[in-house]
Design a protein around this motif. Structure first.
Motif, PDB file in Angstrom:
ATOM      1  N   SER A  35       0.827  -1.203   0.000  1.00 49.26           N
ATOM      2  CA  SER A  35       0.000   0.000   0.000  1.00 49.26           C
ATOM      3  C   SER A  35       0.864   1.256   0.000  1.00 49.26           C
ATOM      4  O   SER A  35       2.083   1.209   0.193  1.00 49.26           O
ATOM      5  CB  SER A  35      -0.913   0.008   1.226  1.00 49.26           C
ATOM      6  OG  SER A  35      -0.170   0.285   2.398  1.00 49.26           O
ATOM      7  N   GLN A 113      -4.500   1.221   1.025  1.00 46.09           N
ATOM      8  CA  GLN A 113      -4.753   2.165  -0.062  1.00 46.09           C
ATOM      9  C   GLN A 113      -3.764   1.929  -1.202  1.00 46.09           C
ATOM     10  O   GLN A 113      -2.557   1.841  -0.987  1.00 46.09           O
ATOM     11  CB  GLN A 113      -4.625   3.607   0.434  1.00 46.09           C
ATOM     12  CG  GLN A 113      -4.810   4.665  -0.634  1.00 46.09           C
ATOM     13  CD  GLN A 113      -6.194   4.614  -1.254  1.00 46.09           C
ATOM     14  OE1 GLN A 113      -7.184   4.431  -0.549  1.00 46.09           O
ATOM     15  NE2 GLN A 113      -6.273   4.754  -2.561  1.00 46.09           N
ATOM     16  N   ASP A 114      -4.301   1.801  -2.436  1.00 44.61           N
ATOM     17  CA  ASP A 114      -3.440   1.581  -3.598  1.00 44.61           C
ATOM     18  C   ASP A 114      -2.502   2.755  -3.819  1.00 44.61           C
ATOM     19  O   ASP A 114      -2.818   3.913  -3.519  1.00 44.61           O
ATOM     20  CB  ASP A 114      -4.282   1.386  -4.864  1.00 44.61           C
ATOM     21  CG  ASP A 114      -4.967   0.030  -4.894  1.00 44.61           C
ATOM     22  OD1 ASP A 114      -4.409  -0.908  -4.308  1.00 44.61           O
ATOM     23  OD2 ASP A 114      -6.050  -0.071  -5.486  1.00 44.61           O
ATOM     24  N   SER A 119      -0.881  -0.589 -11.333  1.00 41.52           N
ATOM     25  CA  SER A 119      -1.190  -1.863 -10.693  1.00 41.52           C
ATOM     26  C   SER A 119      -1.819  -1.636  -9.329  1.00 41.52           C
ATOM     27  O   SER A 119      -1.303  -0.853  -8.533  1.00 41.52           O
ATOM     28  CB  SER A 119       0.080  -2.705 -10.537  1.00 41.52           C
ATOM     29  OG  SER A 119       0.646  -2.981 -11.797  1.00 41.52           O
ATOM     30  N   THR A 120      -2.942  -2.304  -9.074  1.00 40.15           N
ATOM     31  CA  THR A 120      -3.561  -2.257  -7.762  1.00 40.15           C
ATOM     32  C   THR A 120      -2.998  -3.378  -6.897  1.00 40.15           C
ATOM     33  O   THR A 120      -2.323  -4.289  -7.387  1.00 40.15           O
ATOM     34  CB  THR A 120      -5.085  -2.426  -7.876  1.00 40.15           C
ATOM     35  OG1 THR A 120      -5.365  -3.727  -8.389  1.00 40.15           O
ATOM     36  CG2 THR A 120      -5.690  -1.383  -8.800  1.00 40.15           C
ATOM     37  N   SER A 122      -4.580  -5.803  -5.428  1.00 43.92           N
ATOM     38  CA  SER A 122      -5.152  -7.096  -5.801  1.00 43.92           C
ATOM     39  C   SER A 122      -4.485  -7.654  -7.048  1.00 43.92           C
ATOM     40  O   SER A 122      -4.274  -8.863  -7.167  1.00 43.92           O
ATOM     41  CB  SER A 122      -6.660  -6.959  -6.019  1.00 43.92           C
ATOM     42  OG  SER A 122      -6.932  -6.015  -7.036  1.00 43.92           O
ATOM     43  N   GLN A 123      -4.140  -6.778  -7.990  1.00 42.18           N
ATOM     44  CA  GLN A 123      -3.454  -7.242  -9.203  1.00 42.18           C
ATOM     45  C   GLN A 123      -2.065  -7.762  -8.882  1.00 42.18           C
ATOM     46  O   GLN A 123      -1.625  -8.780  -9.428  1.00 42.18           O
ATOM     47  CB  GLN A 123      -3.372  -6.113 -10.226  1.00 42.18           C
ATOM     48  CG  GLN A 123      -4.710  -5.741 -10.849  1.00 42.18           C
ATOM     49  CD  GLN A 123      -4.605  -4.517 -11.740  1.00 42.18           C
ATOM     50  OE1 GLN A 123      -3.746  -3.655 -11.549  1.00 42.18           O
ATOM     51  NE2 GLN A 123      -5.501  -4.439 -12.718  1.00 42.18           N
TER      52      GLN A 123
END
Length: 588
Positions: A35, A113-114, A119-120, A122-123
Motif C-alpha cells: 500500500s 490504499q493503492d 497496478s492495484t 489485488s493485481q
C-alpha cells in the motif's frame, strides 16, 4: 443537481461499506507493504496509543470505525488535500459540501490504499510469487522486518494466514472482560465459565482462531466458529461412519440437544439461551468411546439415528464399501479366521504334489520359484500382459463365451470399481486430509456416490440373476452327465448382501429424510418412499448386522465356492505365464 447529489451519496455509501467490510484490527503484512503507507511506522498514525491509560480497551470492541478516525492523523501528511477539499475540489472532482469529504476512511482504507500506479494491490497479489516484488525492486524472498516499536503492536495486530494470534493470553483477557460468566454482564452475549474453558482442549488456542470475524468492526454480529478451519473430519474408524451431515458441536459439546434441520438434513444442536445461564458452546469435550454417540443413538431419538451404536465398516466390507482397515467387531474377526482356515485347506489341495525331477516336493514352492525367476527375466512382460488381458479384461473367457464374459463382467467390474473407489478415498483421507475430494468420495449422500453405488449394485444383481438363469437352462438342455451343479449358496449370499444393502440404504433415507443426492441413489430412494412413516431406528441395527453376517458368511464360503476363480484366476494365469514351457502349472 438533486440526482447528482443522490448519486454521490450512494457512491460514498458503497465505498464506505466496502472499506468498513475490510476494516479489522488485524493487518495483512503483505497487503500493507504494497500500500501507499507501507513504509510508515504504526506510530506515525497511531501516536496516541502510548498516551492511553488502557490498551486494548474493552470499550473499543463495539465502537464504530468512524469513532476511531482522527482527521489530524491524515492532515499531518496530507494538509494539501485538506486544503483542496476545503476549496471544493478533490481528485479532480467537485467536493461540495466539503463536510461529506471530511472522513477520509469512508473512501480510503489507510492500511491498504493503492499506490498511484497502473497496478492495484489485488493485481499484484494475483501475480506469481517470484514476480510480485519485481514491480518495485529486485526480487526479494521475504517481506522486510518491522521495527522493534512496531513489533509490539503486531504481536496482536498482525494477521498471518493459517496461524493463530501471537498474543493468546492477552486476547483472551480482552474477550473474557465481557464474556466471563463470573463478571455477570447483561447476558445479551454468550457467557463463558473461564475456569471450565481453561480445562478444555482449546485452552491454548487463541479466540481469534475460531472467531476471526471478532476483529472486524461490528463485533456484536458473530457467526459460529468453523471447526473445519483447523480440524478435518474424523475417519470412519473413529466415528464408525463419516457423519458428513453432523456438525462437530452435536458430539463435542456438553449440555446440548442434537437437532436435525428439516431442509438440509444436517444435524446441528440447540441449547436454551438464558441470561443467567453459562453458554455450553465453549465447553468442548473429548468423549470416551461411544459416550457422545448416545446423545443421538438411543431408543426413540427424534433425529433418525439408529438406536444401536454400530461398529465401523471393517476390512471385510472393503470389496463393496469405502471401509476401514479395522477388524474390531466379532463378525469380522470370526469370518476372517474361518476364511483363512478355508483358504489354507484349499491351498493344501491346490499345491499338493510336486516335480521330483525339479527338486521340489511341493507345487507351491515350485510356483514361487517360477514366478520369482520370471520377475527378473524377460517373462515379466508376459506376466503383466497376462494379468491385464486375462485377469483384468478376462480375454480368455471372452473368447470362450461372450455371454459368460458379460455376466462375469456385470459382477466383477462393479465390485472392482467399488473397491478401487473406496480404497483410494480411504487412503487419500488418511494421507492428505487437507484435500476435499477424498471426503466427497466417502460421503454416501453425494449425488455421484449415490448414483455409482446404486448402479453398480443393480449390475451385480442383474449379473447374478443372469448366471442363475443360464446355469438352470444349461442343466435342462444338456444331456451331458457330470455338469457342475449351480453354486446356489454363493449366488444366494451375494444376492442377499446386495438386497440387504439396498434395504439399509432405503431405511437410512427414510429415517433421516431424503438427502440432497437422494434421487441419484435411485434404488434406495425408491425403497425409502415405501418405508416412510415406519419406526425404523430400533430395527435398523439388526438389519445392519444381518447385512454384515451375510457378508461374513460369503467370505467364509468363498474358498469353497466356484466364484473363487474370480480371485484366483489372475494369480494362476500369472504363474502360467511365468512358466518356462507352454504347459500350465495349475488347472483353472
Amino acid at each position: 443537481m438533486k440526482n447528482l447529489q443522490i448519486a454521490a451519496i450512494l457512491v460514498l455509501t458503497f465505498l464506505w461499506l466496502s472499506v468498513a467490510a475490510d476494516a479489522a484490527w488485524l493487518i495483512d503484512h503483505e497487503r500493507f507493504h504494497l500500500s501507499v503507507h507501507g513504509r510508515l511506522s504504526c506510530q506515525d498514525c497511531h501516536s496516541d496509543i502510548n498516551e492511553r491509560n488502557r490498551h486494548p480497551d474493552p470499550v473499543d470492541v463495539n465502537r464504530n470505525l468512524k469513532e476511531f478516525f482522527q482527521p489530524d492523523s491524515c492532515a499531518a501528511c496530507h494538509d494539501d488535500v485538506i486544503d483542496e477539499i476545503a476549496d471544493g475540489r478533490h481528485a479532480g472532482q467537485e467536493a461540495t459540501p466539503w463536510q461529506r469529504f471530511d472522513t477520509c476512511i469512508e473512501c480510503h482504507n489507510p492500511h491498504y490504499q493503492d499506490r498511484e500506479s497502473d497496478s492495484t494491490i489485488s493485481q499484484i497479489l494475483s501475480r506469481p510469487a517470484t514476480d510480485k516484488c519485481s514491480l518495485c525492486h529486485e526480487f526479494q524472498s521475504e517481506l522486510p522486518e518491522f521495527s522493534d516499536e512496531d513489533q509490539q503492536c503486531l504481536q496482536c495486530h498482525l494477521a498471518v494466514a493459517g496461524e493463530e494470534s501471537r498474543a493468546v493470553g492477552q486476547i483472551a483477557d480482552l474477550c473474557f472482560h465481557c464474556h466471563d460468566s463470573a463478571k455477570r454482564q447483561d447476558g445479551s452475549f454468550p457467557l463463558i465459565d473461564r475456569a471450565d474453558y481453561e480445562s478444555t482442549p482449546h485452552r491454548d488456542v487463541s479466540c481469534l482462531a475460531c472467531h476471526p470475524q471478532a476483529t472486524v468492526f461490528g463485533h456484536g454480529h458473530q457467526a459460529p466458529g468453523d471447526c473445519g478451519s483447523c480440524h478435518r473430519p474424523h475417519d470412519e474408524k473413529v466415528t464408525h461412519d463419516l457423519h458428513a451431515a453432523v456438525t462437530c458441536g452435536a458430539c463435542h459439546l456438553n449440555g446440548v440437544e442434537p437437532v436435525r434441520d428439516s431442509d438440509s438434513g444436517h444435524i446441528g444442536w440447540s441449547s436454551p439461551r438464558r441470561p443467567d445461564r453459562v453458554s455450553p458452546i465453549h465447553q468442548m469435550q473429548i468423549p470416551s468411546k461411544d459416550e457422545s454417540c448416545r446423545s443421538c443413538h438411543s431408543g426413540g431419538n427424534a433425529i433418525g439415528a439408529a438406536a444401536m451404536v454400530l461398529p465401523a465398516k471393517s476390512i471385510i466390507c472393503m470389496p463393496c464399501h469405502a471401509a476401514t482397515l479395522s477388524v474390531g467387531d466379532s463378525v469380522s474377526v470370526l469370518s476372517l479366521l474361518l476364511f483363512l482356515a478355508g483358504l489354507f485347506a484349499i491351498g493344501l489341495v491346490w499345491f499338493s504334489g510336486g516335480d521330483p525331477t525339479a527338486g521340489t516336493r511341493f507345487k507351491l514352492v515350485q510356483s514361487i520359484k517360477t514366478v520369482g525367476a520370471a520377475l527378473f527375466s524377460r517373462r515379466l512382460l508376459l506376466i503383466i500382459n497376462s494379468l491385464i488381458l486375462d485377469g483384468l479384461l478376462q480375454r480368455r473367457l471372452f473368447r470362450i463365451s461372450k455371454e459368460r464374459w458379460l455376466l462375469h463382467a456385470l459382477i466383477f467390474y462393479p465390485l472392482l470399481l467399488r473397491f478401487i473407489w473406496g480404497l483410494w478415498a480411504l487412503t487419500a483421507s488418511l494421507l492428505w486430509p487437507e484435500g476435499s475430494a477424498s471426503w466427497t468420495m466417502l460421503d454416501k449422500n453425494h449425488p455421484l456416490n449415490a448414483f455409482l453405488f446404486d448402479l453398480s449394485g443393480m449390475m451385480i444383481i442383474v449379473g447374478i440373476s443372469g448366471m442363475i438363469v443360464r446355469r438352470v437352462q444349461s442343466r435342462s438342455e444338456s444331456a451331458l452327465s457330470g455338469l457342475p451343479a449351480v453354486d446356489w449358496p454363493a449366488y444366494a449370499l451375494l444376492g442377499g448382501i446386495m438386497i440387504a444393502g439396498f434395504i439399509l440404504e432405503g431405511m437410512r433415507m427414510a429415517m433421516t429424510g431424503s438427502p440432497d443426492g437422494a434421487p441419484y441413489g435411485f434404488v434406495g430412494d425408491g425403497i425409502s418412499r415405501l418405508l416412510i412413516g415406519f419406526e425404523l431406528t430400533g430395527i435398523y441395527g439388526y438389519v445392519w448386522y444381518l447385512h454384515a453376517a451375510l457378508t461374513g458368511a460369503f467370505i467364509v464360503y468363498l474358498p469353497f465356492s466356484r466364484m473363487l476363480h474370480m480371485v484366483m484366476a489372475p494369480v494362476v494365469l500369472a504363474i502360467n505365464a511365468a512358466s518356462d514351457d507352454h504347459h500350465t502349472i495349475l488347472d483353472d
